[in-house]
Design an enzyme around this catalytic site. Structure first.
Site, PDB file in Angstrom:
ATOM      1  N   TYR A 149      -8.984   5.461   7.571  1.00  0.00           N
ATOM      2  CA  TYR A 149      -9.132   5.864   8.795  1.00  0.00           C
ATOM      3  C   TYR A 149     -10.247   7.123   8.721  1.00  0.00           C
ATOM      4  O   TYR A 149     -10.163   7.990   8.020  1.00  0.00           O
ATOM      5  CB  TYR A 149      -7.989   6.573   9.425  1.00  0.00           C
ATOM      6  N   LYS A 157       1.447   0.065  14.930  1.00  0.00           N
ATOM      7  CA  LYS A 157       2.865   0.018  15.388  1.00  0.00           C
ATOM      8  C   LYS A 157       3.157  -1.316  16.312  1.00  0.00           C
ATOM      9  O   LYS A 157       4.304  -1.662  16.203  1.00  0.00           O
ATOM     10  CB  LYS A 157       3.165   1.273  16.073  1.00  0.00           C
ATOM     11  N   HIS A 185       0.878  -1.050   0.047  1.00  0.00           N
ATOM     12  CA  HIS A 185       0.039  -0.060   0.061  1.00  0.00           C
ATOM     13  C   HIS A 185       0.969   1.267  -0.059  1.00  0.00           C
ATOM     14  O   HIS A 185       1.823   1.472   0.984  1.00  0.00           O
ATOM     15  CB  HIS A 185      -0.651  -0.058   1.355  1.00  0.00           C
ATOM     16  N   PRO A 205      -3.644   0.524  18.883  1.00  0.00           N
ATOM     17  CA  PRO A 205      -3.478   0.062  17.559  1.00  0.00           C
ATOM     18  C   PRO A 205      -3.735   1.274  16.549  1.00  0.00           C
ATOM     19  O   PRO A 205      -3.344   0.752  15.337  1.00  0.00           O
ATOM     20  CB  PRO A 205      -4.488  -0.994  17.199  1.00  0.00           C
ATOM     21  N   TYR A 239       4.197   6.502   9.725  1.00  0.00           N
ATOM     22  CA  TYR A 239       3.464   5.581   9.500  1.00  0.00           C
ATOM     23  C   TYR A 239       4.249   4.535   8.625  1.00  0.00           C
ATOM     24  O   TYR A 239       4.009   3.256   9.038  1.00  0.00           O
ATOM     25  CB  TYR A 239       2.205   6.090   8.468  1.00  0.00           C
TER      26      TYR A 239
END
Ligand code: RFL
Ligand code: PHB
Length: 389
Positions: free
Chosen positions: A202, A298, A73, A294, A384
């Site tokens: 998200y 990570k 991704h 979560p 990220y």
């Protein structure tokens, strides 16, 4: 009593990956796991791997299936108040990306590799006890089918997760614990249905956080912010699908595909670090030492970076007779852990709905700033995709 160089307690990603890296470096260990193999292989958890984690799997000799089946991704979506905004990880980080590949698959690959190598991996090891780690030799005891067993070792790797026995064996006055418990939880489902987008979404909405993730093109993994005392029985599948659609908003709601729900669970949210990671011959790694909420994806990646530093330190001890890396293991690993703690706390606070109206308005401002600033999105993307090991 039999003596082995290293005993690894816990066959989660941290313990299995450590055992594999030590084996690749010519060091034997015994892995002790409380649960049975089927249970460990079925536990549904993380799904997003940083590049460093994928590379470590490759070094451990289990990189083949993740390279073939993992979904690369190069971006994700932030949906705020019903409108979607793209975060282009590749453009913001000069080619960075993450790999979507279930933790379950990582664990299956690592167990299969260890079994194929004929290396010792004891499932259903009951009553594991860790002794003497501040002395000349550590001793690990357990019961196997009712029979008592014990080995002595140079080092014990405490990879037994948040509720394990290793951290609990350390005298409390030797540990500094820093912790935050969040006033919300996640209700997660795994369903046989395509995800709404081919990238993660998200969501911050005025009904709370949601996350649309996946385990493959036809398997969706979705989460909803819920109360910590939420009764899962109050969430039949229809209610979950309806709530997921509402949080995504009118424009995108039609993208939510329903399908048979295979798993449903509630996860509390916690930030936790117990320092230091080394107590004589006992070395903690992964969730045994630290937990992140979560939201930043990570936890598993921190288990991997701890194991990277720890395997390197143990191999330097055995092959070069140097202990400097063992001495600095805790501070080196924790420097990265705290940066991921900061990021996970920040993502969690920004995207969830809280109870304080002032804080909530600040979080909206934070998101608006993020969406309008390439500099801010670059910082998000850099964290990220994963800070270097
Ligand atoms: P684990 O996986 O908990 O493994 C510990 C193992 O030790 C065993 N054990 C014992 N064995 C012997 N004797 C004892 N006394 C024992 N006590 C326990 C346990 O049975 C188990 O097999 O810890 P490890 O290896 O440190 O791995 C950590 C990760 O599992 C965890 O950080 C992640 O799952 C967190 N996480 C995520 N991390 C990511 O990097 N990316 C994500 O996308 C992500 N999503 C998540 C997550 C965790 C979640 N939950 C369920 C908390 C999503 C969720 C919902
Ligand atoms: C998951 O797919 O389970 C997942 C993905 C991203 C997160 C957390 C969990 O931030």
């Amino acid at each position: 009593m039999r003596h082995v160089p290293v005993v690894v307690v816990g066959a989660g990603p941290a313990g299995l990956l450590l055992a594999q890296l030590l084996h690749a470096g010519g060091i034997d260990c015994v892995v002790l796991e409380r649960r049975d193999r089927a249970y460990v292989e079925a536990r549904i958890r993380a799904g997003v791997l940083e590049r460093g984690t994928v590379e470590l799997l490759r070094q451990a000799g289990v990189g083949e299936r993740v390279a073939r089946e993992g979904l690369v991704h190069t971006g994700f979506w932030l949906s705020v108040g019903g409108r979607r905004h793209h975060v282009d990880l590749a453009a913001l980080t000069g080619g960075g990306a993450v790999t979507v590949y279930g933790q379950t698959e990582v664990v299956k690959d690592l167990i299969a590799a260890r079994v194929a190598l004929g290396q010792e991996l004891v499932f259903e090891a009951a009553d594991v006890a860790v002794e003497g780690f501040l002395e000349e030799r550590a001793v690990v005891r357990w019961t196997d089918g009712g029979s008592p067993r014990a080995v002595s070792c140079d080092f014990v790797a405490g990879c037994d997760g948040f509720h394990g026995v290793c951290r609990a064996s350390i005298p409390p006055e030797r540990l500094v614990v820093r912790e935050r418990v969040y006033p919300f939880a996640w209700l997660g489902i795994l369903a046989d249905a395509p995800p709404p987008s081919d990238e993660l979404v998200y969501v911050r909405s005025d009904r709370g956080f949601a996350l649309f993730s996946m385990r493959g093109p036809n398997v969706s993994r979705s989460y909803l912010q819920c109360r910590t005392d939420e009764d899962i029985a109050a969430w039949p599948d229809d209610r979950i699908w309806a709530e997921l659609r509402r949080r995504l908003g009118d424009i995108d709601a039609a993208l939510v595909h329903e399908g048979p729900v295979r798993e449903k669970s509630i996860t509390p949210m916690r930030s936790f670090v117990a320092e230091p990671l080394r107590h004589g011959r006992l070395l903690l790694a992964g969730d045994a030492a630290h937990i992140v909420p979560p939201t930043g994806a990570k936890g598993l990646n921190l288990a991997a970076s701890d194991v990277h530093y720890l395997s390197r330190a143990l191999l330097a001890h055995y092959h070069q007779g140097r202990d400097d890396l063992l001495e600095t293991y805790s501070s080196t690993a924790l420097a990265r852990v705290w940066k991921a703690q900061r990021f996970s706390w920040w993502m969690t606070s920004m995207l969830h709905l809280g109870s304080d109206p002032f804080d909530d308005r600040l979080r909206v401002a934070e998101l608006e700033y993020l969406l309008g600033s390439t500099a801010a999105r670059t910082a998000l993307a850099e964290n990220y995709v994963g800070l270097p090991f």
